[in-house]
Motif scaffolding. Structure first.
Motif, PDB file in Angstrom:
ATOM      1  N   SER A  66       0.695  -1.238   0.246  1.00  0.00           N
ATOM      2  CA  SER A  66      -0.001  -0.005  -0.050  1.00  0.00           C
ATOM      3  C   SER A  66       1.007   1.207   0.038  1.00  0.00           C
ATOM      4  O   SER A  66       0.297   2.449  -0.398  1.00  0.00           O
ATOM      5  N   HIS A  73       0.915   3.193  -3.104  1.00  0.00           N
ATOM      6  CA  HIS A  73      -0.014   3.878  -3.840  1.00  0.00           C
ATOM      7  C   HIS A  73      -0.897   5.083  -2.948  1.00  0.00           C
ATOM      8  O   HIS A  73      -1.985   5.114  -2.950  1.00  0.00           O
ATOM      9  N   PRO A 117      -5.148  -1.424  -2.798  1.00  0.00           N
ATOM     10  CA  PRO A 117      -4.659   0.063  -3.163  1.00  0.00           C
ATOM     11  C   PRO A 117      -4.385   0.121  -4.525  1.00  0.00           C
ATOM     12  O   PRO A 117      -4.301   1.443  -5.104  1.00  0.00           O
ATOM     13  N   SER A 118      -3.914  -0.892  -5.280  1.00  0.00           N
ATOM     14  CA  SER A 118      -3.654  -0.629  -6.628  1.00  0.00           C
ATOM     15  C   SER A 118      -4.575  -0.343  -7.573  1.00  0.00           C
ATOM     16  O   SER A 118      -4.389   0.232  -8.821  1.00  0.00           O
ATOM     17  N   ASN A 166      -6.942   2.371  -6.728  1.00  0.00           N
ATOM     18  CA  ASN A 166      -7.089   3.485  -6.210  1.00  0.00           C
ATOM     19  C   ASN A 166      -7.327   4.497  -7.056  1.00  0.00           C
ATOM     20  O   ASN A 166      -8.236   5.409  -7.013  1.00  0.00           O
ATOM     21  N   ASP A 167      -6.800   4.287  -8.293  1.00  0.00           N
ATOM     22  CA  ASP A 167      -7.018   5.459  -9.596  1.00  0.00           C
ATOM     23  C   ASP A 167      -8.532   5.448  -9.902  1.00  0.00           C
ATOM     24  O   ASP A 167      -8.744   6.458 -10.327  1.00  0.00           O
ATOM     25  N   ARG A 183      -6.097   1.798 -16.523  1.00  0.00           N
ATOM     26  CA  ARG A 183      -6.078   0.347 -16.486  1.00  0.00           C
ATOM     27  C   ARG A 183      -6.898  -0.158 -17.094  1.00  0.00           C
ATOM     28  O   ARG A 183      -7.647  -1.392 -16.869  1.00  0.00           O
TER      29      ARG A 183
END
Length: 810
Positions: free
Chosen positions: A54, A57, A79-80, A82-83, A580
């Motif tokens: 985490s 990020h 957390p990866s 979060n974007d 992503r």
């Protein structure tokens, strides 16, 4: 819990595993789920047990409430991902599918899980596809997955992956958020009022005792003081701290002997921050006296009020309960009119009162706190009129921990802003007001003005007299809300602009600009400067992009082979793809079936992601608006009623008072994307006050009600810019916006003059779009420009790009 619900079918296999861990096979839900809520908090030291990566990020973590049609499930977001939240793709009402769950350690289980002995697992969401947007249901009537039979709802929802007791506001760290903040005053109303209360210690005695002994200790005696100033909430919950409620707030209080700083810590803020306001009298017991923190003076103190060691006692007292001889003085105000502000120096603090004629959209800027940690600060622009000059008061208002008040800051409202600071530009020609730590906002419609002491002051009475003389219809004709706005306006010459250093750190090239645009979060606003040439100019009407006027310009270096880039379109309301490889939901649809087909989650290299981000965008087709401008009132009824809030029944006499650097143009341009609704200012309509207030809040979907709004203008120009090193982008240009602040000096309406001033000349009517575009080839071909661009993330991958200035270099 329904035995046949989607969550039961998907996750019961995972629940049977006695020891969840990273090697456990994830569970994939192929059916659609609905996001009911997204809650934000910061990680603490224990969060690395759940998410070891985490730290890569950022400091924020997110918990989601999902709904499968039968029951609810509380999960955390890896957390990866979060974007997706930070770009406003994954949000309340989002429809997701192909959701992959993994069991994860829960640091705090919700009450429903604690009551059910058979359910101790918690889940994290490690991948998903966003495939639509629809209205989220009220979670109250629905059971929770894994809860005890008959359980409905949470008494208290806590963060799953950190030992925090409260969630943060989605958009800033200053506003209180959630049900944990106490607002009611029922207990105080039930208490019997005492009369003639006398303090047993004064501020001067506390200061003298502390300075003579250099030891504070706990004070048991009663201190009676009045709140003079109240700061916004300060959040100190960094990742290395384990405080459950890491908030503090500062009050400046006084009695007859002097003033002192009071600091509310941690859970005391939950209990008291929303219940105290400047002007209130409070009684304090069991508090600590300390040396004033970070003070320039070594001989001053502060009072520390905490919930333990010791547990402070606070009471809110009416004025009638305190002995008249010991009644603390009222707060002081220092009002300045718009005419007086022109002569005040940079940095001076003041209070203002005015009629709101423009209320800007909420935006955010990136900032660093005292510890170097990045955060996003929320703000909006306001224009106020007070009748003392022809120039309005311009205010850049950041969050003041009063979210309910900020939602009511609409045109035709009378507001008082206290403790503002005057900011002047380097050339001293422009100025505006902005927050200090103690800024408070008081607005009509919320009952503020009638109980505040400032209503008796002469500057306020003079303003009210002017207000009653105004005509509602005249004010409504210039009342605007939302839209793109920039202030102070950039200089109109390149030399002055470069000296002003408005855009940091330097002139960017294409890859640098692209990287910075990719970083933009939802409603984050940034300025950029770069060199470019114009390859096309377009003019069109909102909703009629296919019927546009356009002109393609000759390339600067026709011998250079095409780079093959297609333009980055920054004027679309939502892009067709998001980071992503997630598909962003269309803001003009409400059902999943009407959305574009999403692409599954992948982790492709950054080069592949860039190609996807620069894919051609298809236009968002919308029907033209069919709405009527609000009919103005023949008299000043609304403004007169606004002034009545300053009166009280108890005051009967109140009314008396180089070429290789430039690539060739790309292949034929794709269709122009529609301008974002958020870019266009809306004419304020009192009949649609609530709808317009909701549409302007962060996170709202403006397309839901835009068909009922009247925009100040609906046509716009778009310039296709070829940036150094091959980047191509479409930028909006709004020279006819009523919010533009161009100098009034006479000049021509050539392209060079219009681009350098950001607006048409004020000496006559603007040129016809067809005439202006017809001159673009002659005036802009083979011209290198220094461009000033304002970028703002409106949700999804493509930001809003607005060209505010362009200076001809060659």
């Amino acid at each position: 819990m329904a035995a046949g619900c989607v969550f039961h079918r998907t996750l019961v296999r995972s629940q049977s595993r006695p020891e969840p861990g990273p090697n456990q096979a994830p569970a994939v839900c192929r059916e659609q789920l609905l996001v009911v809520s997204v809650d934000r908090y910061t990680r603490d030291q224990s969060s690395t047990l759940c998410f070891p990566q985490s730290v890569l990020h950022g400091s924020d973590l997110y918990d989601l409430t999902l709904f499968d049609g039968d029951c609810l499930l509380r999960v955390s977001l890896d957390p990866s991902l979060n974007d997706l939240v930070e770009k406003h793709v994954l949000r309340r009402g989002a429809v997701v599918k192909s959701a992959t769950f993994r069991t994860c350690l829960a640091l705090q289980l919700p009450e429903s899980a604690q009551d059910a002995a058979h359910h101790t697992d918690s889940f994290s969401l490690v991948s998903l596809e966003v495939c639509g947007l629809q209205r989220a249901p009220d979670p109250g009537p629905w059971p929770w997955f894994g809860s005890a039979p008959g359980y409905r709802g949470h008494a208290e929802v806590l963060p799953l992956r950190a030992k925090r007791s409260v969630f943060l506001s989605p958009w800033n760290n200053s506003d209180p958020c959630g049900d944990g903040w106490r607002r009611d005053e029922e207990e105080e109303a039930e208490e019997e009022e005492e009369e003639g209360l006398v303090p047993s210690v004064s501020v001067e005695e506390l200061r003298r005792r502390f300075l003579s002994s250099a030891h504070g200790g706990t004070v048991q005696k009663q201190l009676i003081v009045r709140v003079s100033l109240k700061s916004s909430l300060m959040f100190y919950g960094r990742a290395e701290t384990n405080a459950a409620c890491p908030y503090k707030a500062v009050l400046e209080v006084c009695d007859g002997s002097g003033s002192v700083t009071v600091v509310l810590w941690n859970s005391v803020c939950l209990d008291w921050y929303l219940r105290l306001a400047p002007g209130d009298i409070i009684s304090l017991r069991r508090f600590r006296v300390k040396q004033l923190f970070q003070s320039q003076q070594q001989d001053d103190i502060e009072i520390s009020v905490n919930s333990r060691n010791p547990a402070a006692q606070i009471r809110k007292l009416p004025d009638s309960c305190v002995s008249p001889q010991h009644l603390p003085p009222q707060p002081e105000f220092s009002f300045c009119s718009s005419a007086e502000l022109r002569h005040r120096p940079h940095g001076e603090e003041c209070d203002v009162i005015g009629l709101v004629t423009f209320s800007g959209r909420s935006e955010r800027i990136r900032s660093k706190d005292s510890h170097g940690a990045e955060q996003l600060l929320e703000y909006r622009w306001l224009r106020l009129e007070d009748g003392s000059s022809d120039q309005p008061i311009t205010v850049k208002l950041f969050a003041t921990s009063q979210p309910e008040v900020h939602r009511q800051l609409l045109p035709m409202s009378v507001i008082v802003l206290t403790r503002l600071k005057l900011i002047r530009t380097l050339d001293q020609a422009q100025f505006y007001l902005t927050n200090t730590s103690y800024t408070q906002v008081y607005c009509t419609g919320l009952g503020h003005h009638s109980r505040m002491a400032y209503r008796r002051l002469t500057p306020v009475k003079l303003f009210l007299a002017w207000l009653r003389s105004q005509d509602d219809g005249q004010v409504l004709r210039r009342a605007l809300i939302g839209g793109f706005f920039v202030f102070p306006p950039p200089p109109v010459t390149m030399e002055t602009f470069m000296k002003s250093r408005r855009v940091a750190p330097s002139v960017l090239q294409g890859p640098e600009l692209q990287r910075e645009l990719d970083r933009l979060r939802y409603r984050e606003r940034r300025s950029f400067c770069f060199q470019a040439t114009v390859s096309a100019v377009t003019h069109c009407q909102r909703g009629q992009e296919e019927e546009r006027l356009s002109c393609s310009l000759l390339p600067l270096c026709p011998g250079v082979s095409p780079a093959g880039h297609t333009p980055l379109t920054g004027s679309s309301l939502h892009a067709s793809s998001s980071p992503r490889s997630f598909r962003s939901p269309s803001s003009s649809s409400s059902s999943p079936a009407s959305q574009h087909r999403p692409r599954p989650l992948d982790h492709t290299p950054s080069r592949s992601v860039k190609r996807k981000l620069f894919s051609p965008q298809s236009p968002n087709k919308r029907a033209p608006l069919a709405c009527l401008r609000p009919e103005p009132s023949p008299n000043s009824v609304m403004l007169f009623e606004a002034s009545l809030e300053f009166l009280q029944d108890s005051d009967p006499d109140e009314d008396s008072a180089s070429c290789s650097d430039i690539t060739a143009p790309p292949p034929p341009a794709p269709p122009l994307a529609a301008v974002a609704l958020e870019t266009l200012p809306v004419r304020f309509d009192p009949a649609l006050r609530e709808e317009q207030a909701v549409a302007m809040t962060l996170g709202a979907n403006m397309a839901d009600s835009a068909d009922t709004f009247q925009f100040a203008f609906e046509d716009y120009y778009s310039l296709r810019l070829q940036v150094l090193s091959g980047l191509s982008l479409d930028a909006l240009f709004l020279p006819h916006s009523p919010l533009s602040l161009a100098p009034l000096a006479p000049r021509s309406d050539s392209w060079a003059a219009i681009l350098s001033h950001g607006a048409f000349s004020a000496r006559g009517p603007p040129p016809a779009p067809a005439d202006l575009i017809a001159t673009a080839t002659q005036q802009l071909s083979n011209r290198r420009l220094l461009c000033v661009l304002e970028a703002c993330g409106l949700g999804g991958a493509a930001p809003e790009l607005v060209l505010t200035r362009a200076f001809v270099l060659s």
